[in-house]
Design a protein around this motif. Structure first.
Motif, PDB file in Angstrom:
ATOM      1  N   LYS A  36     -12.361  -7.598  -2.241  1.00  0.00           N
ATOM      2  CA  LYS A  36     -11.422  -6.608  -2.777  1.00  0.00           C
ATOM      3  C   LYS A  36     -10.034  -6.692  -2.151  1.00  0.00           C
ATOM      4  O   LYS A  36      -9.896  -6.902  -0.957  1.00  0.00           O
ATOM      5  CB  LYS A  36     -11.921  -5.185  -2.507  1.00  0.00           C
ATOM      6  N   ASN A  37      -9.035  -6.478  -2.986  1.00  0.00           N
ATOM      7  CA  ASN A  37      -7.693  -6.143  -2.533  1.00  0.00           C
ATOM      8  C   ASN A  37      -7.575  -4.627  -2.650  1.00  0.00           C
ATOM      9  O   ASN A  37      -8.128  -4.024  -3.579  1.00  0.00           O
ATOM     10  CB  ASN A  37      -6.621  -6.777  -3.425  1.00  0.00           C
ATOM     11  N   GLU A  38      -6.835  -4.012  -1.725  1.00  0.00           N
ATOM     12  CA  GLU A  38      -6.568  -2.580  -1.795  1.00  0.00           C
ATOM     13  C   GLU A  38      -5.082  -2.347  -1.575  1.00  0.00           C
ATOM     14  O   GLU A  38      -4.432  -3.120  -0.879  1.00  0.00           O
ATOM     15  CB  GLU A  38      -7.350  -1.810  -0.726  1.00  0.00           C
ATOM     16  N   TRP A  39      -4.579  -1.285  -2.171  1.00  0.00           N
ATOM     17  CA  TRP A  39      -3.196  -0.862  -1.969  1.00  0.00           C
ATOM     18  C   TRP A  39      -3.231   0.579  -1.487  1.00  0.00           C
ATOM     19  O   TRP A  39      -3.922   1.411  -2.078  1.00  0.00           O
ATOM     20  CB  TRP A  39      -2.407  -0.957  -3.274  1.00  0.00           C
ATOM     21  N   TYR A  40      -2.489   0.871  -0.419  1.00  0.00           N
ATOM     22  CA  TYR A  40      -2.438   2.214   0.163  1.00  0.00           C
ATOM     23  C   TYR A  40      -1.021   2.764   0.069  1.00  0.00           C
ATOM     24  O   TYR A  40      -0.046   2.054   0.332  1.00  0.00           O
ATOM     25  CB  TYR A  40      -2.807   2.173   1.650  1.00  0.00           C
ATOM     26  N   CYS A  41      -0.937   4.064  -0.242  1.00  0.00           N
ATOM     27  CA  CYS A  41       0.341   4.777  -0.232  1.00  0.00           C
ATOM     28  C   CYS A  41       0.081   6.203   0.233  1.00  0.00           C
ATOM     29  O   CYS A  41      -0.691   6.934  -0.397  1.00  0.00           O
ATOM     30  CB  CYS A  41       0.964   4.782  -1.623  1.00  0.00           C
ATOM     31  N   VAL A  42       0.680   6.596   1.349  1.00  0.00           N
ATOM     32  CA  VAL A  42       0.575   7.971   1.827  1.00  0.00           C
ATOM     33  C   VAL A  42       1.589   8.789   1.045  1.00  0.00           C
ATOM     34  O   VAL A  42       2.792   8.525   1.103  1.00  0.00           O
ATOM     35  CB  VAL A  42       0.823   8.070   3.351  1.00  0.00           C
ATOM     36  N   ILE A  43       1.092   9.776   0.290  1.00  0.00           N
ATOM     37  CA  ILE A  43       1.967  10.585  -0.551  1.00  0.00           C
ATOM     38  C   ILE A  43       2.230  11.970   0.043  1.00  0.00           C
ATOM     39  O   ILE A  43       3.085  12.700  -0.457  1.00  0.00           O
ATOM     40  CB  ILE A  43       1.422  10.702  -1.988  1.00  0.00           C
ATOM     41  N   ARG A  44       1.518  12.308   1.095  1.00  0.00           N
ATOM     42  CA  ARG A  44       1.740  13.578   1.793  1.00  0.00           C
ATOM     43  C   ARG A  44       1.320  13.410   3.238  1.00  0.00           C
ATOM     44  O   ARG A  44       0.247  12.895   3.527  1.00  0.00           O
ATOM     45  CB  ARG A  44       0.919  14.687   1.146  1.00  0.00           C
ATOM     46  N   GLY A  45       2.187  13.781   4.148  1.00  0.00           N
ATOM     47  CA  GLY A  45       1.868  13.680   5.567  1.00  0.00           C
ATOM     48  C   GLY A  45       2.342  12.375   6.168  1.00  0.00           C
ATOM     49  O   GLY A  45       3.225  11.694   5.635  1.00  0.00           O
ATOM     50  N   LYS A  46       1.718  12.030   7.304  1.00  0.00           N
ATOM     51  CA  LYS A  46       2.118  10.845   8.065  1.00  0.00           C
ATOM     52  C   LYS A  46       0.872  10.189   8.652  1.00  0.00           C
ATOM     53  O   LYS A  46      -0.009  10.872   9.171  1.00  0.00           O
ATOM     54  CB  LYS A  46       3.077  11.254   9.187  1.00  0.00           C
ATOM     55  N   ALA A  47       0.818   8.859   8.582  1.00  0.00           N
ATOM     56  CA  ALA A  47      -0.364   8.146   9.049  1.00  0.00           C
ATOM     57  C   ALA A  47       0.011   6.824   9.695  1.00  0.00           C
ATOM     58  O   ALA A  47       1.063   6.249   9.415  1.00  0.00           O
ATOM     59  CB  ALA A  47      -1.324   7.890   7.883  1.00  0.00           C
ATOM     60  N   GLU A  48      -0.888   6.352  10.567  1.00  0.00           N
ATOM     61  CA  GLU A  48      -0.761   5.024  11.155  1.00  0.00           C
ATOM     62  C   GLU A  48      -1.889   4.162  10.591  1.00  0.00           C
ATOM     63  O   GLU A  48      -3.071   4.484  10.754  1.00  0.00           O
ATOM     64  CB  GLU A  48      -0.861   5.080  12.675  1.00  0.00           C
ATOM     65  N   LEU A  49      -1.493   3.085   9.912  1.00  0.00           N
ATOM     66  CA  LEU A  49      -2.443   2.139   9.336  1.00  0.00           C
ATOM     67  C   LEU A  49      -2.590   0.971  10.304  1.00  0.00           C
ATOM     68  O   LEU A  49      -1.611   0.307  10.627  1.00  0.00           O
ATOM     69  CB  LEU A  49      -1.937   1.655   7.976  1.00  0.00           C
ATOM     70  N   TYR A  50      -3.818   0.757  10.775  1.00  0.00           N
ATOM     71  CA  TYR A  50      -4.111  -0.365  11.672  1.00  0.00           C
ATOM     72  C   TYR A  50      -4.724  -1.480  10.837  1.00  0.00           C
ATOM     73  O   TYR A  50      -5.657  -1.246  10.049  1.00  0.00           O
ATOM     74  CB  TYR A  50      -5.074   0.057  12.777  1.00  0.00           C
ATOM     75  N   LEU A  86       8.329   6.387   1.293  1.00  0.00           N
ATOM     76  CA  LEU A  86       7.195   5.888   0.520  1.00  0.00           C
ATOM     77  C   LEU A  86       7.142   4.372   0.518  1.00  0.00           C
ATOM     78  O   LEU A  86       8.131   3.707   0.212  1.00  0.00           O
ATOM     79  CB  LEU A  86       7.276   6.387  -0.925  1.00  0.00           C
ATOM     80  N   GLN A  87       5.977   3.860   0.880  1.00  0.00           N
ATOM     81  CA  GLN A  87       5.729   2.418   0.866  1.00  0.00           C
ATOM     82  C   GLN A  87       4.346   2.166   0.302  1.00  0.00           C
ATOM     83  O   GLN A  87       3.442   2.991   0.436  1.00  0.00           O
ATOM     84  CB  GLN A  87       5.805   1.837   2.279  1.00  0.00           C
ATOM     85  N   LEU A  88       4.199   1.019  -0.308  1.00  0.00           N
ATOM     86  CA  LEU A  88       2.920   0.566  -0.841  1.00  0.00           C
ATOM     87  C   LEU A  88       2.478  -0.628  -0.008  1.00  0.00           C
ATOM     88  O   LEU A  88       3.193  -1.622   0.072  1.00  0.00           O
ATOM     89  CB  LEU A  88       3.074   0.169  -2.308  1.00  0.00           C
ATOM     90  N   VAL A  89       1.315  -0.535   0.613  1.00  0.00           N
ATOM     91  CA  VAL A  89       0.804  -1.613   1.457  1.00  0.00           C
ATOM     92  C   VAL A  89      -0.383  -2.262   0.763  1.00  0.00           C
ATOM     93  O   VAL A  89      -1.346  -1.590   0.402  1.00  0.00           O
ATOM     94  CB  VAL A  89       0.360  -1.078   2.845  1.00  0.00           C
ATOM     95  N   LYS A  90      -0.300  -3.580   0.587  1.00  0.00           N
ATOM     96  CA  LYS A  90      -1.410  -4.349   0.024  1.00  0.00           C
ATOM     97  C   LYS A  90      -2.261  -4.873   1.175  1.00  0.00           C
ATOM     98  O   LYS A  90      -1.763  -5.523   2.090  1.00  0.00           O
ATOM     99  CB  LYS A  90      -0.897  -5.526  -0.809  1.00  0.00           C
ATOM    100  N   ILE A  91      -3.568  -4.595   1.096  1.00  0.00           N
ATOM    101  CA  ILE A  91      -4.518  -5.055   2.103  1.00  0.00           C
ATOM    102  C   ILE A  91      -5.423  -6.082   1.434  1.00  0.00           C
ATOM    103  O   ILE A  91      -6.156  -5.760   0.500  1.00  0.00           O
ATOM    104  CB  ILE A  91      -5.340  -3.883   2.665  1.00  0.00           C
ATOM    105  N   GLU A  92      -5.366  -7.298   1.935  1.00  0.00           N
ATOM    106  CA  GLU A  92      -6.121  -8.388   1.327  1.00  0.00           C
ATOM    107  C   GLU A  92      -7.525  -8.492   1.921  1.00  0.00           C
ATOM    108  O   GLU A  92      -7.814  -7.887   2.959  1.00  0.00           O
ATOM    109  CB  GLU A  92      -5.346  -9.690   1.512  1.00  0.00           C
ATOM    110  N   PRO A  93      -8.403  -9.268   1.279  1.00  0.00           N
ATOM    111  CA  PRO A  93      -9.746  -9.471   1.826  1.00  0.00           C
ATOM    112  C   PRO A  93      -9.697 -10.009   3.259  1.00  0.00           C
ATOM    113  O   PRO A  93      -8.738 -10.694   3.650  1.00  0.00           O
ATOM    114  CB  PRO A  93     -10.365 -10.501   0.875  1.00  0.00           C
TER     115      PRO A  93
END
Length: 128
Positions: free
Chosen positions: A53-67, A86-93
């Motif tokens: 799977k590929n996944e895309w993450y976007c925090v639309i409310r609040g604040k987070a740290e993506l490791y 606002l940013q869109l992060v693609k997470i690859e396999p």
């Protein structure tokens, strides 16, 4: 390892709008699934990786740290995501990922994945 797309947030007196994922952002072109999840302050979610799977993450409310940790190269990265940038992060396999709410309020994460979740073949693995 990671593809980050800065998003345009269009604001007026009614609120705001942002185009999160467009057709040109998604590979392969078949539709998977959208989901929204929340996390209370200090809570970490995820802690897994996918082989397909590929996944895309976007925090639309609040604040987070993506490791993120690329399991092939060993490269690690921390990305701060928040509603004000606002940013869109693609997470690859084969990229281990977890997301922690580092804000003071509940965090809302909008996510897209290229496969619908299947409990018989979840393609979700934790590190041993």
């Amino acid at each position: 390892m990671v593809n980050i797309k800065n998003l345009e947030k269009k604001v007026d007196d009614r609120g705001w709008l942002a185009e999160i994922i467009r057709a040109e952002d998604v590979e392969p072109k078949e539709f998977g699934q959208f989901l929204i999840t929340t996390a209370k302050p200090g809570i970490t979610k995820g802690g897994h990786y996918h082989k397909r799977k590929n996944e895309w993450y976007c925090v639309i409310r609040g604040k987070a740290e993506l490791y993120l940790k690329n399991l092939t190269s060993g490269q690690e990265e921390n990305v701060i995501l928040d509603e004000n940038n606002l940013q869109l992060v693609k997470i690859e396999p084969n990229v281990f990922h977890s997301i922690k709410n580092i804000g003071e309020d509940e965090m809302y994460l909008l996510a897209y994945t290229t496969e619908v979740f299947n409990s018989e073949d979840p393609d979700t693995f934790t590190l041993s």
